[in-house]
Design a protein around this motif. Structure first.
Motif, PDB file in Angstrom:
ATOM      1  N   ILE A 102       9.457  -2.905  -8.603  1.00  0.00           N
ATOM      2  CA  ILE A 102       8.891  -3.506  -7.385  1.00  0.00           C
ATOM      3  C   ILE A 102       7.589  -4.237  -7.743  1.00  0.00           C
ATOM      4  N   ALA A 105       8.398  -7.470  -9.385  1.00  0.00           N
ATOM      5  CA  ALA A 105       8.895  -8.476  -8.449  1.00  0.00           C
ATOM      6  C   ALA A 105       7.772  -9.013  -7.576  1.00  0.00           C
ATOM      7  N   LEU A 215      10.103 -20.245 -17.867  1.00  0.00           N
ATOM      8  CA  LEU A 215      10.771 -18.946 -17.769  1.00  0.00           C
ATOM      9  C   LEU A 215      10.308 -17.921 -18.808  1.00  0.00           C
TER      10      LEU A 215
ATOM     11  N   ARG B   3      20.103 -21.529 -17.872  1.00  0.00           N
ATOM     12  CA  ARG B   3      18.933 -20.912 -18.487  1.00  0.00           C
ATOM     13  C   ARG B   3      18.276 -19.877 -17.608  1.00  0.00           C
ATOM     14  N   TYR B   4      18.144 -20.234 -16.332  1.00  0.00           N
ATOM     15  CA  TYR B   4      17.437 -19.252 -15.515  1.00  0.00           C
ATOM     16  C   TYR B   4      18.370 -18.410 -14.670  1.00  0.00           C
ATOM     17  N   PRO B   6      19.701 -15.566 -15.776  1.00  0.00           N
ATOM     18  CA  PRO B   6      19.267 -14.159 -15.869  1.00  0.00           C
ATOM     19  C   PRO B   6      18.116 -13.854 -14.919  1.00  0.00           C
ATOM     20  N   LEU B   7      17.172 -14.785 -14.817  1.00  0.00           N
ATOM     21  CA  LEU B   7      16.029 -14.549 -13.942  1.00  0.00           C
ATOM     22  C   LEU B   7      16.505 -14.388 -12.499  1.00  0.00           C
ATOM     23  N   LEU B  14      15.901  -7.175  -7.882  1.00  0.00           N
ATOM     24  CA  LEU B  14      14.611  -6.644  -7.471  1.00  0.00           C
ATOM     25  C   LEU B  14      14.449  -6.730  -5.963  1.00  0.00           C
ATOM     26  N   LEU B  17      16.236  -3.966  -4.460  1.00  0.00           N
ATOM     27  CA  LEU B  17      15.507  -2.710  -4.666  1.00  0.00           C
ATOM     28  C   LEU B  17      14.347  -2.599  -3.695  1.00  0.00           C
ATOM     29  N   LEU B  18      13.624  -3.739  -3.603  1.00  0.00           N
ATOM     30  CA  LEU B  18      12.439  -3.782  -2.763  1.00  0.00           C
ATOM     31  C   LEU B  18      12.818  -3.487  -1.326  1.00  0.00           C
ATOM     32  N   ALA B  21      13.695   0.104  -0.875  1.00  0.00           N
ATOM     33  CA  ALA B  21      12.511   0.969  -0.867  1.00  0.00           C
ATOM     34  C   ALA B  21      11.791   0.858   0.464  1.00  0.00           C
TER      35      ALA B  21
END
Lengths: 293, 472
Positions: A102, A105, A215, B3-4, B6-7, B14, B17-18, B21
Motif C-alpha cells: 500500500i 502504491a 519506468l 514495456r509498461y 508489468p507496471l 495494488l 489491495l488498497l 484494506a
C-alpha cells in the motif's frame, strides 16, 4: 607496401609496445584495485548475511562453539521452526507485506505526479515547495507519538494496516517526489513536445513517451518506498496493538531473546526485502544503464 | 505498450489491495466495537456467575476461570523474549477460560499506547502487566483502577504484605496486584570451582572472596573470565543499586558518597581488573556463559536461565556475595493493573484471579524464569535449570544476613535519570578512571536533584525519611 615501410613498421612496433606496456600496467593495476574494492564491498555485505543464514540453520550448541565452523553442521531447522511457529509471525509478515505494498502504491500515486510537476513546470513557489517537502523529514516522529496515536484513534485508523501505510507513505513521500522528479528531468522534454506536435494529448504523451522511459526509475523509487515501509519500526509499533507488522512484532522481542532465535529472526527479516530487490533488480539495472546516464 | 505492462499489472494489483484494506477498515471498527460491547456485557454476566459459584463452592481457586471471561487484551512489558512469550501464551494462558490477547511492548510504546488510548477515550486494553517501575506514569495521570476489593478477595492466596504494599505505590489504593517475581543471582561454570580460594564456600561468598576467585581464575587460565553485564542493555545499574551499594553502605541512596561507598568503588575498580574486557558489551550473561567466554558472573535470573536450562550440568547458580552490611539482593516484582475505562474489566479481574492461583503461578515458573508471588510449593518435577534457580533464589532470600533492597519506589518519570546517576558514576570511575571522591561529589548533586524533583521518600533498605530521600 615497400621494404622501407616494413622496416619502419618493424621499427615502430617495439616502440609502441614499449610505451604501451606502462599504460597497460597502469590500467591493469587500476582494474585490479577496482576488483579488490568490489570484492571487499561485496564481502562487506555478503559475509554478515551469510553468517546470519548459517547461524539460523545451526544447532543451539554449534552457535556457542569456538572456533566457529563456516558451514552449519549439522543443519538444524529447530530454532527456525520455533521462530516461524511462534505466535503472530505469519500474520505480522502478511501485515508487513500489505502495508509495504500500500505504501508503495500510495507513494507512487501521490509522489510521481508531484515529481513530474517539479520536473516539467515552473510555477511560483517551486523552490520553497521543494524545501517544504524536505522539512517533513525534519520532524522526528518520536515526539509525535502520542498526538499521532490520539488522532488515529479518533479517526478510527488506529491499529489498522491502512493507518500504518498512511504514515509510511508520509515518510516515504519526500524521497519519492525528489527521486521521481530527477527521473522525469532526465527524460528529454523534446521527445514529449514532439509527441504533442504529432497528435498526442498531454496524457497520452505521458503514457506513451515519458512513462516507458521513466519506468525503471519509478521502479527504483517504488523499491525504496517498500523497503522503508518494511523496515520501519517506530510508527508501526506506536500505531498498532493487535495488527502489528513484522518488525514491530518481533524486533523488540528479538533483542531480548536468546542468540539462536535472534539469528532465526534476523534471517526472516532480511530475506523478503532481499527477494524483493532481486526480483526488481532488472529495472534498477535498466535505470543505471539508461536513464541516469 | 509492452514495456509498461508489468507496471500496469502491479498497479492494478495494488489498487485492489488498497481498496480491500480500505474496505476492511471501514467495516471493521463497527464490527469490533459491537463485538467488544457484547463481550463486555457477557464478561459482566459471567463474572457475576463466577462470583456466585465461588461463594457456593467456598474455594476461590479456579471458580472465576470456569466461566468464560470473553476477550481480554493484555498489554505488558514483560516476557519479551520469544521463548518466554510462547511458553506463557501457549502453556499458561491457554488454560484460562477466555480469549486473552497477550501483547508485549517495550516500556516507551507501552506507556504511549495507554496514555493515547485514555486521551482519545477509546481504551482497548483491559489488563496491564509490567514491572513496579512501569506503572508510575499511569498513576500520575490517574489512569488506573483501585484494585483494593480484588486484593481483599485474593487474601487467601498468601501474597506477602511487602509486595502488596509495593503495589500501592505509596498511596492507600491498590494500583497493581503482584504477578511474579525474579531477582539477580550469581552463576558460575563448574570448571571455575578448581580455582575457588581455599576456605571459601561458593554458596556463601564475600565480595572479597568473589574478587579473589576471579583473580585465581585469571591466574590459572590466563584469561579474564569474570563477566559483568555492563553493555548498553545490561542491568549493571541494578547490581550497583541492589547489591554492591547496600552490601557496603547498608542503603541504595543515603550512603552514596560515604567512606564505605569510596571503599566499594575502590573494590570494584580492583575487581574490574579481572573482568573480561567484553563486559562493556554484555547484556544477557547466559550468552558469554554458554560460549565459555565467562565463567563467573551475576545477572537477572531471566537472563541466566538459558544457560542452566540447556546445560544444567555445566553451570551452577548461587546466592550473590555479601558485604559488610549483609547479603544485599534486589527482588524484582511484576504486577497486573486495570486501566480506567477497560473494555472488559470483569474479564480482567477474572484473569488476575486465575493468574494468582498457585497452580497458574507454578505453571508460569515452569515456562519463564520468574517465581511465584503467592504461597505455592514448587513441585519436584521442575526442569533442572529452573529448580537450580529456585534453589539459589530461596537460599539468597533466606540467608541469615539477607538484606532485601527494593527497586526504586516513587521515582516516576525520574526513574531513568536515577539509573543514569549510577551508570554515569560507573563509567567515570571504572571506565574513565576518574577520581572516586570527585565523581561521587558531582553525582551526589545530580542524584539529590533527581530525588527532589520526584519528591520520593527513602525506600528500603535506606532508613525512612520525612522529606524526599537525600544523599547524606
Amino acid at each position: 607496401m615497400s621494404i622501407l615501410d616494413q622496416v619502419n613498421l618493424n621499427d615502430n612496433a617495439p616502440v609502441t609496445a614499449r610505451t604501451a606496456r606502462p599504460v597497460l600496467n597502469q590500467r591493469s593495476m587500476a582494474r585490479f584495485a577496482l576488483y579488490v574494492l568490489a570484492v571487499t564491498l561485496t564481502l562487506w555485505i555478503i559475509l554478515p548475511l551469510y553468517f546470519i543464514t548459517a547461524s539460523a540453520f545451526s544447532t543451539r550448541d554449534a552457535l556457542y562453539d569456538w572456533p566457529k565452523s563456516l558451514f552449519p553442521n549439522p543443519i538444524s531447522f529447530d530454532t527456525m521452526d520455533f521462530f516461524l511457529n511462534s505466535r503472530g509471525v505469519y500474520s505480522s509478515a502478511l501485515n508487513s507485506l500489505i502495508v509495504g505494498l500500500i505504501t508503495l502504491a500510495l507513494s507512487l500515486l501521490i509522489g510521481a505526479p508531484a515529481g513530474y510537476a517539479l520536473a516539467r513546470f515552473i510555477f511560483p513557489g517551486r523552490d520553497s515547495y521543494k524545501l517544504l517537502i524536505l522539512t517533513t523529514r525534519a520532524f522526528p516522529i518520536v515526539i509525535l507519538s502520542i498526538p499521532l496515536s490520539v488522532t488515529f484513534l479518533n479517526f478510527g485508523l488506529y491499529d489498522t494496516l491502512i493507518g500504518v501505510a498512511l504514515v509510511h507513505t508520509a515518510l516515504a513521500l519526500p524521497q519519492t517526489i525528489l527521486v521521481t522528479s530527477s527521473i522525469f528531468v532526465a527524460v528529454p522534454n523534446e521527445l514529449e513536445e514532439a509527441a504533442l506536435t504529432l497528435g498526442c494529448h498531454r496524457m497520452s504523451a505521458f503514457t506513451k513517451i515519458v512513462l516507458p522511459m521513466a519506468l525503471p526509475g519509478l521502479a527504483a523509487a517504488a523499491i525504496f518506498a517498500f523497503v522503508l515501509s518494511w523496515n520501519e519500526v517506530f510508527a508501526a509499533t506506536i500505531l498498532t496493538s493487535q495488527n502489528r507488522t513484522l518488525p514491530a512484532q518481533v524486533l523488540g522481542s528479538l533483542s531480548n531473546s536468546s542468540l539462536p532465535l535472534r539469528y532465526a529472526g534476523g534471517f526472516v527479516l532480511i530475506v523478503p526485502s532481499l527477494l524483493f530487490i532481486l526480483i526488481i533488480r532488472k529495472y534498477l539495472l535498466n535505470m543505471w544503464g539508461r536513464v541516469v546516464k | 505498450m509492452k514495456r509498461y505492462f508489468p507496471l500496469g499489472v502491479v498497479l492494478t494489483l495494488l489498487a485492489t489491495l488498497l481498496l480491500s484494506a480500505c474496505g476492511d477498515n471501514t467495516a471493521a471498527p463497527v464490527a469490533t466495537t459491537a463485538a467488544a460491547s457484547a463481550t463486555t456485557a457477557a464478561g459482566a454476566v459471567t463474572t457475576a456467575a463466577g462470583a456466585a459459584t465461588t461463594a457456593a463452592a467456598g474455594a476461590a481457586t479456579t471458580a472465576a476461570a470456569q466461566a468464560n471471561a470473553g476477550d481480554i487484551v493484555w498489554l505488558s512489558t514483560q516476557l519479551s523474549a520469544v521463548q518466554e512469550n510462547e511458553g506463557f501464551t501457549k502453556n499458561v494462558l491457554n488454560s484460562f477460560n477466555g480469549k486473552v490477547n497477550y501483547i508485549q511492548k517495550d516500556n516507551g510504546p507501552y506507556t504511549d499506547q495507554i496514555l493515547s488510548e485514555e486521551k482519545a477515550g477509546k481504551v482497548t486494553v483491559s489488563l496491564l502487566g509490567g514491572l513496579h517501575g512501569d506503572f508510575p506514569p499511569f498513576i500520575q495521570n490517574d489512569l488506573l483502577e483501585d484494585l483494593t476489593p480484588l486484593a481483599a478477595k485474593l487474601k487467601d492466596r498468601g501474597i506477602p504484605q511487602t509486595f502488596l504494599d509495593l503495589g500501592k505505590m505509596g498511596t492507600n489504593k491498590q494500583y497493581y496486584i503482584p504477578w511474579m517475581q525474579a531477582t539477580y543471582v550469581m552463576a558460575y561454570n563448574k570448571k571455575a570451582l578448581q580455582y575457588l580460594p581455599a576456605g571459601a564456600d561458593a554458596n556463601k561468598l564475600t565480595y572479597d572472596q568473589f574478587r579473589d576467585w576471579a583473580a585465581a581464575i585469571q591466574k590459572g587460565t590466563g584469561e579474564r573470565k569474570l563477566g559483568i553485564p555492563a553493555g548498553p542493555k545490561g542491568l549493571y545499574n541494578r547490581l550497583l543499586q541492589g547489591y554492591l551499594y547496600p552490601a557496603y553502605t547498608g542503603g541504595e541512596v543515603t550512603g552514596f558518597r560515604s567512606p564505605e561507598a569510596v571503599q566499594m568503588w575502590t573494590y570494584l575498580k580492583d575487581l574490574w581488573k579481572y573482568a573480561n574486557p567484553q563486559s562493556v558489551s554484555y547484556e544477557f550473561m547466559q550468552e558469554p556463559l554458554q560460549s565459555g567466554e565467562v565463567w563467573l558472573t551475576i545477572d537477572h535470573t531471566a537472563r541466566l536461565i538459558d544457560a542452566v536450562k540447556s546445560k544444567p550440568d555445566d553451570f551452577v547458580l548461587a546466592p550473590a556475595p555479601s558485604g559488610a552490611k549483609g547479603l544485599a539482593f534486589m527482588p524484582v516484582l511484576a504486577g497486573m493493573a486495570i486501566p480506567k475505562g477497560a473494555p472488559n474489566k470483569a474479564g480482567a479481574e477474572a484473569l488476575i484471579d486465575f493468574i494468582s492461583t498457585p497452580q497458574t503461578q507454578i505453571n508460569t515458573t515452569r515456562q519463564v524464569a520468574f517465581f511465584p508471588v503467592v504461597k505455592a510449593d514448587l513441585p519436584a518435577d521442575l526442569a533442572p535449570g529452573i529448580k537450580a534457580e529456585a534453589a539459589a533464589v530461596a537460599a539468597q532470600s533466606s540467608a541469615p544476613n539477607a538484606l532485601p533492597s527494593l527497586l526504586p519506589v516513587g521515582l516516576g518519570a525520574q526513574n531513568g535519570d536515577f539509573n543514569k546517576v549510577y551508570t554515569d558514576t560507573f563509567t567515570r570511575i571504572i571506565l574513565k578512571n576518574e577520581d572516586i571522591k570527585t565523581v561521587l561529589e558531582d553525582e551526589t548533586k545530580i542524584m539529590n536533584n533527581v530525588l527532589n524533583t520526584a519528591k520520593a521518600p527513602c525506600w528500603s533498605p535506606d532508613p525512612p525519611s520525612t522529606g524526599p530521600c537525600q544523599v547524606k
